[in-house]
Motif scaffolding. Structure first.
Motif, PDB file in Angstrom:
ATOM      1  N   SER A  24      -3.769  -7.116 -14.003  1.00 37.95           N
ATOM      2  CA  SER A  24      -4.939  -7.989 -13.914  1.00 37.95           C
ATOM      3  C   SER A  24      -4.652  -9.098 -12.907  1.00 37.95           C
ATOM      4  O   SER A  24      -3.500  -9.359 -12.567  1.00 37.95           O
ATOM      5  CB  SER A  24      -5.255  -8.600 -15.281  1.00 37.95           C
ATOM      6  N   VAL A  25      -5.714  -9.740 -12.446  1.00 38.33           N
ATOM      7  CA  VAL A  25      -5.564 -10.865 -11.529  1.00 38.33           C
ATOM      8  C   VAL A  25      -5.092 -12.068 -12.344  1.00 38.33           C
ATOM      9  O   VAL A  25      -5.706 -12.426 -13.343  1.00 38.33           O
ATOM     10  CB  VAL A  25      -6.897 -11.188 -10.801  1.00 38.33           C
ATOM     11  N   GLN A  26      -4.002 -12.646 -11.911  1.00 37.32           N
ATOM     12  CA  GLN A  26      -3.408 -13.781 -12.631  1.00 37.32           C
ATOM     13  C   GLN A  26      -3.682 -15.105 -11.940  1.00 37.32           C
ATOM     14  O   GLN A  26      -3.788 -16.136 -12.594  1.00 37.32           O
ATOM     15  CB  GLN A  26      -1.891 -13.537 -12.739  1.00 37.32           C
ATOM     16  N   ASP A  27      -3.803 -15.085 -10.617  1.00 37.82           N
ATOM     17  CA  ASP A  27      -3.982 -16.311  -9.857  1.00 37.82           C
ATOM     18  C   ASP A  27      -4.643 -15.996  -8.530  1.00 37.82           C
ATOM     19  O   ASP A  27      -4.581 -14.856  -8.059  1.00 37.82           O
ATOM     20  CB  ASP A  27      -2.621 -16.987  -9.646  1.00 37.82           C
ATOM     21  N   THR A  28      -5.249 -16.992  -7.925  1.00 39.09           N
ATOM     22  CA  THR A  28      -5.870 -16.854  -6.609  1.00 39.09           C
ATOM     23  C   THR A  28      -5.246 -17.864  -5.666  1.00 39.09           C
ATOM     24  O   THR A  28      -5.091 -19.025  -6.008  1.00 39.09           O
ATOM     25  CB  THR A  28      -7.403 -17.109  -6.708  1.00 39.09           C
ATOM     26  N   ILE A  29      -4.878 -17.382  -4.489  1.00 43.99           N
ATOM     27  CA  ILE A  29      -4.333 -18.253  -3.453  1.00 43.99           C
ATOM     28  C   ILE A  29      -5.400 -18.366  -2.375  1.00 43.99           C
ATOM     29  O   ILE A  29      -5.759 -17.399  -1.720  1.00 43.99           O
ATOM     30  CB  ILE A  29      -3.032 -17.669  -2.854  1.00 43.99           C
ATOM     31  N   GLU A  30      -5.919 -19.570  -2.222  1.00 45.83           N
ATOM     32  CA  GLU A  30      -7.032 -19.813  -1.302  1.00 45.83           C
ATOM     33  C   GLU A  30      -6.542 -20.051   0.118  1.00 45.83           C
ATOM     34  O   GLU A  30      -5.400 -20.414   0.347  1.00 45.83           O
ATOM     35  CB  GLU A  30      -7.828 -21.054  -1.769  1.00 45.83           C
ATOM     36  N   VAL A  31      -7.455 -19.850   1.059  1.00 49.76           N
ATOM     37  CA  VAL A  31      -7.173 -20.080   2.474  1.00 49.76           C
ATOM     38  C   VAL A  31      -6.708 -21.524   2.651  1.00 49.76           C
ATOM     39  O   VAL A  31      -7.288 -22.445   2.115  1.00 49.76           O
ATOM     40  CB  VAL A  31      -8.431 -19.817   3.334  1.00 49.76           C
ATOM     41  N   LEU A  36       1.076  -9.437  -4.689  1.00 52.70           N
ATOM     42  CA  LEU A  36      -0.088 -10.048  -4.047  1.00 52.70           C
ATOM     43  C   LEU A  36      -0.992  -8.959  -3.489  1.00 52.70           C
ATOM     44  O   LEU A  36      -0.512  -7.913  -3.044  1.00 52.70           O
ATOM     45  CB  LEU A  36       0.347 -10.976  -2.914  1.00 52.70           C
ATOM     46  N   SER A  37      -2.289  -9.231  -3.513  1.00 49.44           N
ATOM     47  CA  SER A  37      -3.260  -8.283  -2.999  1.00 49.44           C
ATOM     48  C   SER A  37      -4.367  -9.047  -2.279  1.00 49.44           C
ATOM     49  O   SER A  37      -4.648 -10.201  -2.603  1.00 49.44           O
ATOM     50  CB  SER A  37      -3.848  -7.469  -4.150  1.00 49.44           C
ATOM     51  N   ASP A  78       0.820  -1.208   0.000  1.00 49.97           N
ATOM     52  CA  ASP A  78       0.000   0.000   0.000  1.00 49.97           C
ATOM     53  C   ASP A  78       0.859   1.266   0.000  1.00 49.97           C
ATOM     54  O   ASP A  78       0.509   2.259  -0.660  1.00 49.97           O
ATOM     55  CB  ASP A  78      -0.954   0.006   1.192  1.00 49.97           C
ATOM     56  N   ALA A  79       1.957   1.249   0.712  1.00 49.65           N
ATOM     57  CA  ALA A  79       2.864   2.405   0.720  1.00 49.65           C
ATOM     58  C   ALA A  79       3.445   2.640  -0.678  1.00 49.65           C
ATOM     59  O   ALA A  79       3.550   3.793  -1.125  1.00 49.65           O
ATOM     60  CB  ALA A  79       3.979   2.202   1.739  1.00 49.65           C
ATOM     61  N   TYR A 134      -4.735 -12.536  -4.010  1.00 46.40           N
ATOM     62  CA  TYR A 134      -4.759 -12.528  -5.470  1.00 46.40           C
ATOM     63  C   TYR A 134      -3.388 -12.131  -5.993  1.00 46.40           C
ATOM     64  O   TYR A 134      -2.851 -11.091  -5.601  1.00 46.40           O
ATOM     65  CB  TYR A 134      -5.824 -11.552  -5.970  1.00 46.40           C
ATOM     66  N   GLU A 135      -2.850 -12.965  -6.856  1.00 43.09           N
ATOM     67  CA  GLU A 135      -1.612 -12.612  -7.533  1.00 43.09           C
ATOM     68  C   GLU A 135      -2.006 -11.736  -8.716  1.00 43.09           C
ATOM     69  O   GLU A 135      -2.803 -12.150  -9.558  1.00 43.09           O
ATOM     70  CB  GLU A 135      -0.861 -13.846  -8.027  1.00 43.09           C
ATOM     71  N   GLN A 136      -1.451 -10.540  -8.736  1.00 44.08           N
ATOM     72  CA  GLN A 136      -1.768  -9.608  -9.807  1.00 44.08           C
ATOM     73  C   GLN A 136      -0.532  -9.389 -10.664  1.00 44.08           C
ATOM     74  O   GLN A 136       0.596  -9.445 -10.163  1.00 44.08           O
ATOM     75  CB  GLN A 136      -2.319  -8.308  -9.223  1.00 44.08           C
TER      76      GLN A 136
END
Length: 187
Positions: A179-186, A159-160, A59-60, A143-145
């Motif tokens: 864009s979102v490239q991948d999702t990392i689930e819990v 990551l976001s 964020d910074a 989310y891997e962006q």
């Protein structure tokens, strides 16, 4: 034998009396110290503290604030170094330890005032973090962006916690590039 027993009893009574002589203020201070340490200890057992610190650095950089990124990187380095890989849910402990060490070393490079150097280190860190989190686990969906224009069109990732694109690799100059490239689930 009786002398030793009497001596042990007397010593015990003295120690007990000394420990009881703490003032109320000393007891309150000790209680505050213990309670202020408790969250850090419990967070060190999961990846939450690492992810939180990583997202604060991100964020910074999104806000083009190199000073804040540098100061937030200290918490990230501390969280990475204090993480107990053995307590993670991952199966490949050796790989997680390697990634943890590498990520901590790269995160130390974020303690700079040169935002271009910070962004370069952050991109490298993001690749390590994704791999580390996939092994060690996460308490939230990440989310891997991907921004294809970063580094002379070779691309870069981060990551976001949100699907909204806020690009830390370019900041305000190309805030929504990616864009979102991948999702990392819990896990």
């Amino acid at each position: 034998m009786i002398k030793n027993s009497l001596f042990a009893i007397a010593l015990g009574m003295i120690l007990f009396a000394c420990s009881e002589s703490k003032t109320e203020q000393e007891t309150q201070i000790e209680t505050q110290e213990i309670s202020s340490e408790s969250p850090a200890v419990s967070e060190a057992k999961g990846t939450s503290a690492i992810i939180d610190a990583y997202l604060e650095v991100k964020d910074a950089l999104v806000n083009d604030n190199s000073g804040e990124a540098a100061s937030k990187s200290e918490a990230l380095v501390a969280a990475l170094k204090s993480f107990d890989v053995a307590s993670s849910k991952g199966e490949d402990i050796e790989e997680a330890e390697r990634l943890q060490m590498e990520a901590a070393m790269v995160a130390e490079n974020l303690n700079s005032e040169d935002i271009a150097a910070q962004r370069e280190s952050f991109q490298t860190l993001s690749v390590l973090m994704k791999d580390f989190i996939q092994i060690a686990g996460t308490d939230r969906t990440l989310y891997e962006q991907y921004c294809p224009m970063y580094k002379n069109n070779t691309g870069g990732v981060w990551l976001s916690a949100s699907t909204d694109i806020k690009n830390p690799l370019f900041g305000s100059s190309m805030l929504t590039c990616g864009s979102v490239q991948d999702t990392i689930e819990v896990k």
